[in-house]
Structure formats: C-alpha cells, structure tokens
Design an enzyme around this catalytic site. Structure first.
Site, PDB file in Angstrom:
ATOM      1  N   PHE A 138       0.853  -1.190   0.000  1.00  0.00           N
ATOM      2  CA  PHE A 138       0.000   0.000   0.000  1.00  0.00           C
ATOM      3  C   PHE A 138       0.883   1.233   0.000  1.00  0.00           C
ATOM      4  CE2 PHE A 138      -2.440   3.489   1.753  1.00  0.00           C
ATOM      5  CZ  PHE A 138      -3.550   3.454   0.918  1.00  0.00           C
ATOM      6  N   ASP A 223       9.195   2.411   1.750  1.00  0.00           N
ATOM      7  CA  ASP A 223       8.040   3.178   2.209  1.00  0.00           C
ATOM      8  C   ASP A 223       7.869   2.861   3.694  1.00  0.00           C
ATOM      9  OD1 ASP A 223       5.555   4.052   2.983  1.00  0.00           O
ATOM     10  OD2 ASP A 223       4.510   3.369   1.180  1.00  0.00           O
ATOM     11  N   LYS A 252       2.648   9.448   8.470  1.00  0.00           N
ATOM     12  CA  LYS A 252       1.878   9.041   9.653  1.00  0.00           C
ATOM     13  C   LYS A 252       2.391   9.588  11.003  1.00  0.00           C
ATOM     14  CE  LYS A 252      -0.958   5.501   7.791  1.00  0.00           C
ATOM     15  NZ  LYS A 252      -0.629   4.874   6.515  1.00  0.00           N
TER      16      LYS A 252
HETATM   17  C1  PLP Z   1      -0.958   5.140   5.069  1.00  0.00           C
HETATM   18  C2  PLP Z   1       0.101   4.761   4.126  1.00  0.00           C
HETATM   19  C3  PLP Z   1       0.358   5.513   2.965  1.00  0.00           C
HETATM   20  C4  PLP Z   1      -0.501   6.675   2.559  1.00  0.00           C
HETATM   21  O1  PLP Z   1      -0.424   7.719   3.452  1.00  0.00           O
HETATM   22  P1  PLP Z   1      -1.492   8.930   3.372  1.00  0.00           P
HETATM   23  O2  PLP Z   1      -0.984   9.901   4.384  1.00  0.00           O
HETATM   24  O3  PLP Z   1      -2.820   8.353   3.687  1.00  0.00           O
HETATM   25  O4  PLP Z   1      -1.436   9.454   1.991  1.00  0.00           O
HETATM   26  C5  PLP Z   1       1.418   5.144   2.174  1.00  0.00           C
HETATM   27  N1  PLP Z   1       2.191   4.086   2.481  1.00  0.00           N
HETATM   28  C6  PLP Z   1       1.981   3.341   3.580  1.00  0.00           C
HETATM   29  C7  PLP Z   1       2.886   2.204   3.876  1.00  0.00           C
HETATM   30  C8  PLP Z   1       0.922   3.638   4.428  1.00  0.00           C
HETATM   31  O5  PLP Z   1       0.678   2.876   5.492  1.00  0.00           O
END
Ligand code: PLP
Length: 400
Positions: A138, A223, A252
């Site tokens: 994700f 990420d 986050k």
């Molecule tokens: C939540 C998340 C995103 C997206 O972040 P947003 O602030 O909602 O755009 C991207 N990568 C990972 C691994 C995430 O958990």
C-alpha cells in the site's frame, strides 16, 4: 453534539468515501479516547499509526502552541527554521542526507517516484523509468501511488493508470529477479507491509535486493510511512535489517497527528532534483515541523523505539496465547508494535465487537486484526487489551 447527531449530519454533508465505525471521537489522552457520548476506549489504532506519542502528549501540545503563537506559514519561498531543524534531526539519526517535505504518505511516495524517475533518466537514459513494487503493498491513493500499490481494489474504476509499474509477490526473490530489466529505475517496498495484512519482509529478501540494486544501479525505496518512526523497535524500520535503501518515505507518526510527510534520500540521489522540479505549498510548514521536531526529540528522549520493541514482544506473546485457544484465530506476526493476528473469519465484525467492549482495533486487509498502540503503551494497558480481545473471542464461541 452527541454521536448520533454527528453521524446523521456527517452522512448528509461529508462525502461517502469511508466505511466508518458508528462513533465520533472527541477527546484523547495518552492511550485513551472518548466518544461524543462520553464512552471511553483503549486506543490501539492511534489514528492509524499516527499518534505514536499517545494523544495530546504535553511536549507535542506545547510545541504546537508555541509555534502557533510565532508563525504558522510563510511558504517555501523562504527558509523555514523548524523545517531545517527537522531535516537536520532526520539526517543525524538516519542514513540519509537530505529531506523533501510534504503533507502525507501518498505525497511522500509521489516525491520518491518522481525522484527515482529523474535519477533513472539522468543516469541510464530516457527509457529507464519502470518501478517494481510488491503485491499486497500500500503506497497511497493518488494516481501514481495507487498504481504503485499492488492491490486491484484500490485501482478499479480509475483506469487508465500511469504506465511503468510492475508487481511481484512479497518475499519472492526469484520473481523479483525475473522482473528486473534495464528499464527498471527503482524497487519500492514496505519492509513491513501495513495495510496489506502486516507482512514482515525476510532479512535475506532485503539483503539480496540490496545486492541486486547495487549491481545494476537501481534505487531501493523503502516506504516507511507506517512502519517508520519508532514503531518497529528502531527509529526507522530499515535499521532492523541492516539494509540501507537510497530513498525512504515517512508520514503518519512523523507529526504525531499534524499533517506532514517526508521523502529522504542519499546525496547522490537527492541531487537529481533541482529548483523547480518538485514543490508543495504546505510542505514543511513551520507548524507541522515544530510538531515533527517535538515528536522526534521525544521519541529519542523517552526511548520509545526501545519500549515499542519490548511491549511488542509482550503483546505478541499474549496474542499467541489467545490465538492458540480459538479455532478461528491464526498466525500472530509483526515487528515491534506493528502487530497483526490472522483470522479465518472477516476482521471487521471482530473489530466492531471490540469497539463495543471499549477497545479500538483496525483491520488490515480482509482477515487480519491489527494492533497499533502508542509507542509509550504500558504493560497494564496491553493486559487490558488482551483481556478485551479474549472476552470478545470467548463471546464469539468456538473455543478449541
Ligand atoms: C498510510 C500509508 C500511505 C498513505 O499515506 P497517506 O498519508 O494516507 O497518503 C502510504 N504508504 C503506507 C505504507 C501507508 O501505510
């Protein structure tokens, strides 16, 4: 307003993009939150791995208050002192040299994708732009990041998607090797997949990818939007593996609840961006950076990564014990306080039952129950959460 008024008016006026649980949270302190009817919950969601210091941590509240009385915003036309401080803190505590600031995880990943393509084209020619990502990953909801995300459910209905992304199964080195061609500029992955079901990368998988990237001058992008910022027992997740990516993205927990994202890179990679190549109006604004500075310094001062490691092990141990007792509960896995329990049933109804019992949990994928307590969670709080989970499971019957 009480819960039902907020829900009623929310249904009327707010766009219908979320399957929300039927409560409105209005107040929080530490590991606890309260809804608009005054009911108390133990919060093991933390705004989806965001409020890692707990709710309304005094140091974070004080930093935001002080900055809000000084300067909210001035744009990146000028140098911003709190932004420089955060960039320096990040560089001093990681393997990266420079940071680009934005406002969310998706934006941080967009920046990473753009930088990787710039680098690929600069060093290997116009056709070097392809990015390999993992299935069940994700990376966000913008066009490039939903395309990078290896899950059809976030892509359906939005075609045509941007070109140049390929997906391989997570932890499958052979499949990855087969996908590497001369037009690949980057491999992008979450060392611990969050939304995709709490899947932890094998050490060997990451080590081999690092070797492969070095051999072919392919950029490795981690990420760490969810697994970074202390959650997995180190300030950054890559530090658990001894594998250093070229680019890392954060968001986050970085602002502890204020909107901030960051894309960090080694100097040799960062230099592919020049003035005018990328920008964000709010990115790295004084208010968000004052919050991020407080988050990072508090995490280091209060040794929160260490506590995450210790409490994570304690939580996993307790969950394994519960899991062994019920036939619908399966594998418990994770790293630090990014923990999931595989279920043979859907996770959402279980999450709803836990909410009724005063424990907030979130699903990860269809069948995984996810636990994301604040990093300063106590043993007592974990015991309470375990009791509640056990109570809910017992009520659902089906003891082994
Ligand atoms: C939540 C998340 C995103 C997206 O972040 P947003 O602030 O909602 O755009 C991207 N990568 C990972 C691994 C995430 O958990």
């Amino acid at each position: 307003m009480n819960n039902s008024t907020i829900i009623e008016e929310g249904t009327q006026y707010v766009m219908n993009t979320y399957a929300r649980f039927p409560v409105a949270l209005v107040e929080g302190k530490g590991s606890k939150v309260w809804d608009a009817d005054g009911k108390e919950y133990l919060d093991f969601v933390g705004g989806l791995a965001v409020t890692s210091l707990g709710h309304c941590h005094p140091k974070l509240t004080a930093a935001i208050r002080a900055q809000s009385e000084k300067l909210f915003h001035c744009s990146n036309l000028y140098w911003i002192e709190p932004q420089v401080k955060v960039a320096k803190l990040l560089a001093e505590n990681s393997a990266f040299d420079k940071t680009f600031f934005c406002n969310s995880g998706a934006e941080a990943n967009e920046a990473a994708i753009k930088l990787a393509r710039k680098y690929g084209k600069k060093h290997h020619g116009e056709n070097c732009y392809r990015i390999i990502t993992m299935k069940k990953s994700f990376h966000g909801r913008t066009y490039a990041t939903l395309t990078a995300t290896g899950q059809e459910k976030v892509q359906k209905g939005y075609e045509p998607l941007p070109e140049g992304f390929m997906y391989v199964p997570f932890n499958d080195l052979e499949a990855l090797k087969e996908s590497v061609t001369d037009d690949v500029c980057a491999i992008m992955l979450e060392p611990v997949q969050g939304e995709g079901g709490v899947n932890v990368a094998n050490k060997e998988f990451l080590e081999e990818i690092q070797k492969l990237c070095k051999e072919k001058d392919i950029l490795l992008i981690f990420d760490e939007v969810q697994c970074g910022m202390g959650r997995t027992g180190k300030l950054f997740c890559y530090q658990n593996y001894g594998v250093e990516p070229h680019i890392m993205t954060l968001a986050k927990a970085l602002g502890g609840g204020t909107a901030i994202g960051a894309m960090l890179a080694k100097e040799r990679v960062a230099e592919s961006f020049a003035p005018g190549d990328h920008a964000s109006t709010f990115g790295g604004n004084p208010l968000a950076c004052a919050a991020a500075e407080a988050v990072i310094t508090t995490m280091l001062e209060e040794k929160l990564p260490e506590n995450a490691k210790e409490m994570g092990e304690y939580l996993v141990e307790g969950l394994k014990e519960i899991s062994g007792t019920y036939s619908f509960a399966g594998e418990v896995r994770g790293l630090g306080l990014l923990v999931g329990m595989e279920l043979e049933i859907e996770a959402v109804p279980v999450v709803k039952k836990c909410l009724e019992k005063g424990l907030l949990l979130s699903p990860a994928g269809k069948n995984v129950l996810r636990f994301l307590p604040p990093l300063n969670v106590t043993r007592d709080e974990i015991d309470t959460a375990l009791e509640k989970v056990n109570f809910v499971f017992e009520e659902m019957g089906d003891g082994k």
